[in-house]
Write an enzyme that holds these catalytic residues in place. Sequence first.
Site, mmCIF file in Angstrom:
data_model
loop_
_atom_site.group_PDB
_atom_site.id
_atom_site.type_symbol
_atom_site.label_atom_id
_atom_site.label_comp_id
_atom_site.label_asym_id
_atom_site.label_seq_id
_atom_site.Cartn_x
_atom_site.Cartn_y
_atom_site.Cartn_z
ATOM 1 N N GLY A 67 63.186 18.036 90.209
ATOM 2 C CA GLY A 67 63.742 18.076 91.556
ATOM 3 C C GLY A 67 62.785 18.748 92.515
ATOM 4 N N ASP A 116 62.626 7.356 79.350
ATOM 5 C CA ASP A 116 62.447 8.761 79.720
ATOM 6 C C ASP A 116 63.638 9.570 79.192
ATOM 7 O OD1 ASP A 116 61.143 10.865 81.027
ATOM 8 O OD2 ASP A 116 62.176 10.508 82.922
ATOM 9 N N VAL A 157 57.316 11.513 88.138
ATOM 10 C CA VAL A 157 57.848 11.690 89.497
ATOM 11 C C VAL A 157 59.133 10.882 89.621
ATOM 12 C CG1 VAL A 157 57.411 11.387 91.970
ATOM 13 C CG2 VAL A 157 55.500 11.939 90.434
ATOM 14 N N HIS A 159 56.276 17.181 83.426
ATOM 15 C CA HIS A 159 57.488 16.681 84.080
ATOM 16 C C HIS A 159 57.664 17.451 85.387
ATOM 17 C CE1 HIS A 159 59.690 14.296 80.842
ATOM 18 N NE2 HIS A 159 58.495 14.537 80.349
HETATM 19 P P1 13P Z 1 60.994 15.154 89.453
HETATM 20 O O1 13P Z 1 62.349 14.597 89.691
HETATM 21 O O2 13P Z 1 60.888 16.594 89.788
HETATM 22 O O3 13P Z 1 59.925 14.345 90.110
HETATM 23 O O4 13P Z 1 60.730 15.074 87.874
HETATM 24 C C1 13P Z 1 60.749 13.822 87.248
HETATM 25 C C2 13P Z 1 60.713 13.938 85.786
HETATM 26 O O5 13P Z 1 60.168 14.857 85.220
HETATM 27 C C3 13P Z 1 61.361 12.850 85.029
HETATM 28 O O6 13P Z 1 61.264 13.013 83.666
#
Ligand code: 13P
Length: 277
Positions: free
Chosen positions: A179, A81, A229, A206
Amino acid sequence: MMTNLATVLNEARKGKYAVGSFNVYNYETVRGVIESGQEMNLPTIVAFGENYLVNMTVEEISALVRTMASKVNVPIVLHLDHCKSYANIVKAIRAGFTSVMFDGSHLPYEENIRQTAEIVKIAHAVGVSVEAELGALAKGEFSNEEDAEQIYTNPAEAKRFVDETGVDALAVSIGTVHGMYKGTPRIDVGILEQIAAVVDIPLVLHGGSGTPEDVVKTCIRTGICKINVNTEISVYTVDKVQELLAAKKCHLSEISLREVGYVKDVVKKYMTMFKNA
Ligand code: 13P
């Protein structure tokens, strides 16, 4: 069983559902995510971000995920990621990742195209999928991602980017944040509709944590096939561990097992939301 991102997302696109991509950083999160996929009988993306290389190396995470994936009969994608470093992309591919996200969203547009196309060339040569991002997400609460200014994805730029790079999936910025949301989310599904009308590959959202269910479902119906997530898994698990420890002093081995269970609570909630829009 291991598979690559393009395989599961192309199926999702046909079936009009989204596959959850859940961030992992240790044994407990990996086990929680893979067991959830097996118990829900769903393809599952195990996502490991470049900024967690301080927690585990790509070789360690790959060995762990591949061992656990060999014991389940749902497709498991091991995805790198948000990676800005060319060297880390190559190391992850060599270690056995089946998908990588090259995050060139901070680069000037033409340079982002050039570098992403280069990565697509090497990744595709060995059957590894590539996700890229255009635009940028702002940072909400409790996220471990970098702070950034919210930049919505431009649909015309998205089309040219996909045509010229050959990426397998494109992450778009439409108002979700990395977040938990500080106020009411302002998500512009209209931009997503415009992108989906001109881009013919699976789209990625995302910032899944805390995104309202009705918005998530509309996004899936409009072309989102992968939803990330991270933060909510961490926030919920840490809160539950704090509750547990406030009630009694536990052996570390018990905390580990409880953590797996807490991770599964959040992962299964989102898997249920994503599987039928
Ligand atoms: P969140 O932390 O908001 O769930 O987003 C995760 C994300 O997009 C990781 O690439």
